[in-house]
Scaffold this active site. Structure first.
Site, PDB file in Angstrom:
ATOM      1  N   ASP A 183       1.027  -0.891  -0.040  1.00  0.00           N
ATOM      2  CA  ASP A 183       0.054   0.008  -0.077  1.00  0.00           C
ATOM      3  C   ASP A 183       0.934   1.032   0.219  1.00  0.00           C
ATOM      4  O   ASP A 183       2.426   1.282  -0.723  1.00  0.00           O
ATOM      5  CB  ASP A 183      -1.044   0.145   1.112  1.00  0.00           C
ATOM      6  CG  ASP A 183      -1.941   0.745   1.061  1.00  0.00           C
ATOM      7  OD1 ASP A 183      -3.126   0.394   0.377  1.00  0.00           O
ATOM      8  OD2 ASP A 183      -1.854   2.072   1.937  1.00  0.00           O
ATOM      9  N   TYR A 312      -3.799  11.043   1.828  1.00  0.00           N
ATOM     10  CA  TYR A 312      -3.785  11.364   0.522  1.00  0.00           C
ATOM     11  C   TYR A 312      -3.766  12.908  -0.530  1.00  0.00           C
ATOM     12  O   TYR A 312      -3.137  12.841  -1.397  1.00  0.00           O
ATOM     13  CB  TYR A 312      -5.458  10.946   0.119  1.00  0.00           C
ATOM     14  CG  TYR A 312      -4.879   9.496   0.844  1.00  0.00           C
ATOM     15  CD1 TYR A 312      -5.232   8.506  -0.406  1.00  0.00           C
ATOM     16  CD2 TYR A 312      -5.228   8.579   0.922  1.00  0.00           C
ATOM     17  CE1 TYR A 312      -5.127   6.714  -0.324  1.00  0.00           C
ATOM     18  CE2 TYR A 312      -5.140   7.452   2.011  1.00  0.00           C
ATOM     19  CZ  TYR A 312      -5.292   6.792   0.595  1.00  0.00           C
ATOM     20  OH  TYR A 312      -5.464   5.589   1.002  1.00  0.00           O
ATOM     21  N   HIS A 365      -4.485  -7.497  -0.662  1.00  0.00           N
ATOM     22  CA  HIS A 365      -3.760  -6.651  -0.248  1.00  0.00           C
ATOM     23  C   HIS A 365      -3.139  -6.146   0.818  1.00  0.00           C
ATOM     24  O   HIS A 365      -2.007  -5.832   1.101  1.00  0.00           O
ATOM     25  CB  HIS A 365      -4.252  -5.483   0.070  1.00  0.00           C
ATOM     26  CG  HIS A 365      -4.112  -4.102   0.154  1.00  0.00           C
ATOM     27  ND1 HIS A 365      -3.417  -3.617  -0.967  1.00  0.00           N
ATOM     28  CD2 HIS A 365      -4.291  -2.914  -0.090  1.00  0.00           C
ATOM     29  CE1 HIS A 365      -3.461  -2.184  -1.494  1.00  0.00           C
ATOM     30  NE2 HIS A 365      -3.747  -2.103  -0.737  1.00  0.00           N
TER      31      HIS A 365
END
Length: 387
Positions: A183, A312, A365
């Site tokens: 990630d 982000y 993931h």
């Protein structure tokens, strides 16, 4: 604050005040639930029947003190780097020739993802392995996440985190080490290999994004399996990227809801553990319920919903560009079968010095917490050539 205090490595013990746990219980009891979804399953988000049951378990059965004690059995520390407090686990191997390994999580993960691989990595002889596969393990919490606490200023983008990691390893006395990430951890690990190229001997990634090529000649060389991987990501992106668009544009607005409502924080994270793991119906198909809730607790108790979401925004507004040239660092890729974004090797090799590629039959993931044995075995195999 003098320089010695700023650069000190400080022992850390997790001790959440009972008042914070009582407040959580009261908020769970007072949850104001929305109306029922009008479509079945997870198509409109987390189903209310599932979330109500999970929240009830959190309120009545989950034992934070037990999880807190488990974390406190591991050596934990904090230090201040570039104005930010950094929390990290640092577990030294009993083997004298262990290779240092820095492992980085992503969002919405935490150091909790790696609890099941710490023992096998640091003490392989006690976990069906060879002493020559031992690592000294360093697992930091990204600034703005969990036990590192909220960031107090802007600019904590990928390059800045990578530079902080290089400084952390320098402070710990490591001049030669490997790095691993998934990630956001994969982006940070790639950048770390660029900024500390003399120290990072190799990197292992369980996330790597490859996109359809612009060059028609390259596109023509792709197999049907290659295109299947690329198309799966492209087809999933519009449906599953809403969280990233919000966190990349309006993280502050989102933070009010997630910081005030534990059920809101639970839903925001649980959805990703359902969509991104190797699970059929609920996240617990892939990871234990207690492990999921402990991960949520590290966000809730530290009020880092907003600062982690800002990661982000920072990535979309970087203070300086990330590396531009092809990375020379030897790179190993572990592709877990249920990950939505499975990379295409022939595209990955254009930008990376890939010397190891594994296709693993299970897991998604959050590889280390979903399939700790497969994760550990692949990390051991890859790094053998760099000891």
């Amino acid at each position: 604050m003098n320089e010695d205090v700023q650069t000190a490595i400080r022992p850390f013990e997790l001790s959440i005040p009972q008042a914070a746990l009582d407040d959580l219980a009261a908020r769970l009891d007072a949850t104001r639930w929305p109306d029922e979804p009008t479509a079945p399953g997870w198509s409109q988000g987390v189903p209310s029947t599932y979330l109500k049951e999970l929240a009830a378990y959190w309120r009545t059965t989950y034992d934070w003190r037990e999880q807190e004690a488990q974390l406190n059995r591991l050596p934990q520390f904090t230090t201040t780097i570039d104005g930010a407090d950094i929390h990290f686990l640092h577990i030294r191997s009993p083997e004298p020739d262990a290779l240092p390994l820095l492992i980085t999580h992503g969002w919405p993960g935490s150091v909790v993802e790696f609890l099941d691989v710490i023992g096998p990595l640091t003490d392989p002889r006690s976990h069906r392995g060879a002493s020559t596969d031992a690592f000294d393990v360093v697992i930091p919490s990204i600034p703005g996440y969990g036990l590192s606490g909220p960031t107090r200023e802007g600019g904590w983008d990928i390059p800045r985190v990578a530079e902080a990691w290089a400084e952390l390893m320098r402070r710990l006395g490591y001049r030669r080490y490997g790095a691993q990430g998934g990630d956001w951890g994969h982006s940070i690990t790639l950048e770390l290999a660029a900024v500390a190229s003399e120290q990072v001997v190799a990197i292992h990634l369980n996330t790597l994004l490859t996109l359809p090529p612009d060059d028609p000649a390259v596109a023509a060389e792709l197999t049907d399996e290659d295109w299947a991987r690329l198309n799966r990501l492209l087809e999933a992106e519009p449906e599953m990227s809403g969280y990233a668009k919000i966190q990349g544009t309006r993280p502050q607005t989102l933070s009010y809801a997630l910081t005030d409502s534990p059920v809101g924080q639970l839903a925001w994270i649980a959805e990703k553990f359902k969509e991104w793991t190797d699970s059929a119906d609920v996240p617990e198909d892939a990871i234990s319920r207690d492990r999921l809730l402990t991960n949520v607790m590290l966000y809730w108790l530290t009020a880092t919903a907003g600062s982690s979401a800002r990661h982000y925004w920072e990535a979309a507004h970087p203070s300086k560009p990330t590396r531009a040239s092809r990375l020379a660092t030897p790179t190993g890729i572990a592709v877990f079968a249920a990950d939505i974004a499975r990379p295409v090797r022939r595209l990955a090799e254009q930008d990376h010095n890939i010397v190891h590629w594994s296709e693993l039959p299970r897991g998604g993931h959050f590889a280390a917490v979903e399939q700790p044995d497969l994760f550990t075995a692949d990390v051991r195999t890859f790094f053998r050539r760099f000891r």
